[in-house]
Design an enzyme around this catalytic site. Sequence first.
Site, PDB file in Angstrom:
ATOM      1  N   LYS A  73       0.859  -1.178   0.000  1.00  0.00           N
ATOM      2  CA  LYS A  73       0.000   0.000   0.000  1.00  0.00           C
ATOM      3  C   LYS A  73       0.901   1.234   0.000  1.00  0.00           C
ATOM      4  O   LYS A  73       1.920   1.263   0.709  1.00  0.00           O
ATOM      5  CB  LYS A  73      -0.897  -0.037   1.238  1.00  0.00           C
ATOM      6  CG  LYS A  73      -1.994   1.002   1.282  1.00  0.00           C
ATOM      7  CD  LYS A  73      -2.914   0.731   2.465  1.00  0.00           C
ATOM      8  CE  LYS A  73      -4.011   1.778   2.582  1.00  0.00           C
ATOM      9  NZ  LYS A  73      -4.926   1.482   3.711  1.00  0.00           N
ATOM     10  N   SER A 148      -9.793   1.755   2.332  1.00  0.00           N
ATOM     11  CA  SER A 148      -8.891   2.557   1.518  1.00  0.00           C
ATOM     12  C   SER A 148      -7.910   1.729   0.692  1.00  0.00           C
ATOM     13  O   SER A 148      -7.282   2.206  -0.234  1.00  0.00           O
ATOM     14  CB  SER A 148      -8.091   3.500   2.432  1.00  0.00           C
ATOM     15  OG  SER A 148      -7.321   2.764   3.367  1.00  0.00           O
ATOM     16  N   SER A 172     -10.565  -1.305   6.208  1.00  0.00           N
ATOM     17  CA  SER A 172     -10.086  -0.951   4.880  1.00  0.00           C
ATOM     18  C   SER A 172      -9.348  -2.036   4.116  1.00  0.00           C
ATOM     19  O   SER A 172      -8.866  -1.784   3.021  1.00  0.00           O
ATOM     20  CB  SER A 172      -9.206   0.306   4.950  1.00  0.00           C
ATOM     21  OG  SER A 172      -8.079   0.074   5.745  1.00  0.00           O
TER      22      SER A 172
END
Length: 478
Positions: A73, A148, A172
Site C-alpha cells: 500500500k 482505503s 479498509s
Amino acid sequence: MQKSRIIEIHNRLLAKEINPSQIIAKSKEIINNNSNLNSLITENIDSINAADLEKKLKDNENNLLYCIPYSLKDNICTKDIRTTGASLFLENYVPKYDSYVYSLIKEKNAILIGKENLDEFGFGGTGLNSFIGHAKNLYDPYRICGGSSSGVAINVASGSSIFSIWAETGDSIRKPASYLGIVGFKPTYGLISRQGVLPFAPSLDTVGILTQYVSDVAIVADTIIKFDKSDYSSQISKEKNYFNNLHTLNSMTINVINGLEEFMSTQIRSAYLDSLNLIKENGHKIVKINVDMDMLRMLGTIYKIISYSEGTSCYFSYSGIPFGRCNKSMSGYKNILFENRSNFFGDEIKRRFIIGSYILNGENYEKIFIKSNKYRTLIKNITKELFENCDAFLIPGSSSIAPLINDVIENKMQKSIIDDLLLIANFTSCPSITIPFTKINNLPFGINLNCKKFNEQQLLNVALTIENIFKFERSKND
C-alpha cells in the site's frame, strides 16, 4: 487441505519448472492486462534483477518468500521508491528510509511489483479518493473495490501480487477482501510494526496481510510479526511458526450475533444463512449471542469522531515546507500553509480535517472526543461475550456486493448496521480475517471471523477450516 500460492511457486522454482524471469514476466503481463483498473501508483517490477535472483536461488531453498511477487500500500515508506499516500501533497516524495515491515520482507528477497493505489492517506472507504483517479473492481470496472486499500485488493485478486501488505484503520482491507473474493487479515493491534507507515488514526491503525489463501497469510505472518523497539505501540507475540502450526479443526464453536439477519438485504441474508448452515453441516456448532443493537448502531459514529480527530492531529504539520509539494511563489508562513493545504489535499481529506478540527476545538474536545472514547470502552464491554466460550465469532464481510461507482459518487448507498460491524475488531484491538464465501450476481461476498487478542493461530486455524468448507472458486486468479 492447505492451498498456497506461495508454496506452489516455491516448489516450482526449486524443481526448475519456472525461473525468476518468468515470475517477473507473468506479474508484468497481469499488471498490463489490468492497467485500466488503476491499481498501482508506482511500478517497481522493471527494477528487479532476475539474473541476480537466479544466482541466489540455491542459498534460498528454505526461504518461502524468495522470488514471490508482492506489493505495498502506498502509505508504507520505501527507501528510494516514491511513497505518495495517494496525495498530490506527496506526489514526488521519495523516503530516505525503509519502513520496518518492508525491511523484513526485503531481507527475504521477495519481488516488490509496486506501490498500490488507495484513498488519500487512507481517508476513505471507496478507493475513489486518490490523486491518480478511481480504483476499479476486477470483476466489474463500473464498481468500487472498497477502500482505503483498493489497489492492494485488485493486485492480489488479479494474481500480479501473491500477497500484499497494507495498513487498516477501520475495515479498509477486510471489506475489500469481501468485494474481491480474497483473504484479508488484520492481526492484534501492534503485532506488526507501524514504523515508517503514514498514519491515519494511531490508536486504531494496524498493519496486515492480504492474500488469496489462508495458508499464505500464515507464511507472511512468520516474517513480519516481529517486535520493533522503534514503534511505541509494538507488542510481542508469544505465538511462533504460524504456518507450521496451521491445521484444520474437527469441532468448532462459532458465535454469531442474534437477530443480525434482520438488518440484511435479501441477497446477503440468504448468503449469510447459507454460510452458517454449511458450517453446521460439517459438524460445527453455531451459538447465537445477544448484543445491544443500539450500541452497535453507534460504531460508525464513534469511529468517525475518533479517527477524524486523530487524523487531523497527525497531518497538522503537513505544510509543504520541510517536505512535500510547495507553491514557492507565496511568501509568509500562513500564506504558504494555506496555499499548499488548499491545493494539494483532496476534498475528502479536507472534509475530515474540518470535522476533526471542530471536534478538537475548545469545549468540543471534552464533550465529543473524550465522550466518544468512553463509548469506545463501552463497546468493548458489550461485545466481550462475542469472544467468550467459542473458537471465533462470525459476521458478514460486508453489507452488500461491491457497489457501483456512480451510486457511491451520487450518494445513493443506504447505510446499514452491517457496514460497521467490522469496526468491533478495531475497537477491541483483536485479530480479524475475511475469507471468500460465494458469489452473488457473479460478484464475490465474504465472511469475517474474529478471535480474542493474541490468538492469531487460533483465528488462522478456524479460517483454514472454514475456507476448506466453503471451497470458493477463485476464477479470476487461479
